[in-house]
Design a protein around this motif. Structure first.
Motif, PDB file in Angstrom:
ATOM      1  N   ASP A 176       0.646  -1.190   0.128  1.00 23.02           N
ATOM      2  CA  ASP A 176      -0.075  -0.049  -0.100  1.00 23.02           C
ATOM      3  C   ASP A 176       0.851   1.258  -0.119  1.00 23.02           C
ATOM      4  N   ALA A 177       1.986   1.261   0.773  1.00 23.66           N
ATOM      5  CA  ALA A 177       2.937   2.303   0.784  1.00 23.66           C
ATOM      6  C   ALA A 177       3.601   2.802  -0.704  1.00 23.66           C
ATOM      7  N   VAL A 178       3.607   1.691  -1.673  1.00 19.76           N
ATOM      8  CA  VAL A 178       4.113   1.932  -2.719  1.00 19.76           C
ATOM      9  C   VAL A 178       3.128   2.368  -3.585  1.00 19.76           C
ATOM     10  N   VAL A 179       1.831   1.899  -3.662  1.00 18.69           N
ATOM     11  CA  VAL A 179       1.115   2.256  -4.684  1.00 18.69           C
ATOM     12  C   VAL A 179       0.092   3.734  -4.095  1.00 18.69           C
ATOM     13  N   ARG A 180       0.160   4.036  -3.054  1.00 19.52           N
ATOM     14  CA  ARG A 180      -0.768   5.005  -2.464  1.00 19.52           C
ATOM     15  C   ARG A 180      -0.628   6.099  -3.180  1.00 19.52           C
ATOM     16  N   LYS A 181       0.515   6.666  -3.729  1.00 21.24           N
ATOM     17  CA  LYS A 181       0.634   7.868  -4.666  1.00 21.24           C
ATOM     18  C   LYS A 181      -0.072   7.985  -5.845  1.00 21.24           C
ATOM     19  N   HIS A 182      -0.497   6.582  -6.367  1.00 18.96           N
ATOM     20  CA  HIS A 182      -1.239   6.559  -7.427  1.00 18.96           C
ATOM     21  C   HIS A 182      -2.814   6.381  -7.085  1.00 18.96           C
ATOM     22  N   LYS A 183      -3.100   6.512  -5.819  1.00 20.04           N
ATOM     23  CA  LYS A 183      -4.681   6.312  -5.499  1.00 20.04           C
ATOM     24  C   LYS A 183      -5.636   7.503  -5.757  1.00 20.04           C
TER      25      LYS A 183
END
Length: 274
Positions: free
Chosen positions: A267-274
């Protein structure tokens, strides 16, 4: 993206990944409370917002004589006690409009089971309470069809909406998860939940009961978090072999913490794309 507030927990947008977890059904008050305490301790240690879930009635069992739970009155009393004891929000399923009022007096989230997601009267009555409504996408629906369910809730004046993916069925005692469904449903503007344990269920796979493939829960959960979901729904038990419903697809409690650690990292990796 609409943020949905459940007590002190905010779900959606850039808010932390939330966990909805507990036993499938209320087998007895002490065991349910014990499971909830253990899950809460794990969630607190990892900093994950936690919502307790358990069904007071499993109305869609494969066989007539399967265990269904304590029922509405007793079950809601148990859930109220757990809510007060653990100081967490609680979720359970509703199955008909007569259950909505009593359930809304206790529950923080009213859950519409997948088989009932097109039942207009039930969806509208749940929405009219103003409570958060978590609708599980029917195994028979395309993800785009859930936009109609969202509209039914909005027409009752309620924007406290969660949409849950739990797999699609093509018959033959199996479910398939199309990860595209997660961003499709999220595009409607409301938080999306991934039901990681029911997605590995094999409906009716054991004849008079459902079976499941617990060994694939972690794979699907990691994929769903990578796709940008807002919350995870997982049924857990201290000994699934003894569980009175959905044992084959429930996680052992000791499997939960390592999986959640992986999910937080993803989640920390993909959070900036949410």
């Amino acid at each position: 993206m609409k943020t949905v507030q459940v007590g002190s927990i905010a779900i959606g947008g850039q808010n932390p990944l939330a966990l909805i977890a507990g036993p499938c059904v209320l087998e007895n008050p002490d065991r349910a409370r014990m499971i909830g305490r253990e899950v809460k301790a794990i969630a607190d240690r990892l900093g994950i917002p936690y919502i307790f879930k358990a069904s007071y009635d499993k109305a869609n069992r494969s066989a007539y004589n399967s265990f269904r739970g304590p029922g509405l009155t007793e079950g809601l009393a148990v859930l109220a006690d757990i809510k007060a004891d653990l100081k967490v929000p609680v979720l359970s399923d509703i199955h008909c409009t007569t259950q909505v009022g009593p359930a809304a007096a206790v529950l923080d989230i009213l859950q519409i089971p997948a088989f009932l997601c097109r039942q207009t009267d039930l969806v509208h009555a749940a929405a009219a309470t103003g409570k958060v409504v978590n609708v599980k996408k029917g195994q028979f629906l395309a993800p785009g069809d859930m936009k109609n369910v969202v509209q039914k809730i909005l027409e009752a004046g309620n924007e406290n909406i969660l949409l849950a993916e739990r797999g699609a069925t093509f018959g033959y005692n199996n479910l398939v998860v199309d990860m595209r469904s997660l961003p499709i449903m999220r595009s409607f503007g409301y938080p999306v939940v991934f039901d990681a344990t029911h997605s590995v269920q094999l409906p009716g796979g054991a004849g008079a009961t459902s079976s499941g493939q617990r060994e694939y829960v972690a794979y699907l959960a990691r994929a769903a978090v990578a796709a940008g979901v807002d919350a995870l729904f997982m049924e857990v038990h201290d000994n699934p072999a003894e569980a009175l419903s959905d044992g084959p697809n429930m996680l052992y409690i000791e499997q939960l913490a390592p999986l959640l650690e992986d999910l937080l990292a993803i989640d920390a990796v993909v959070r900036k794309h949410k």
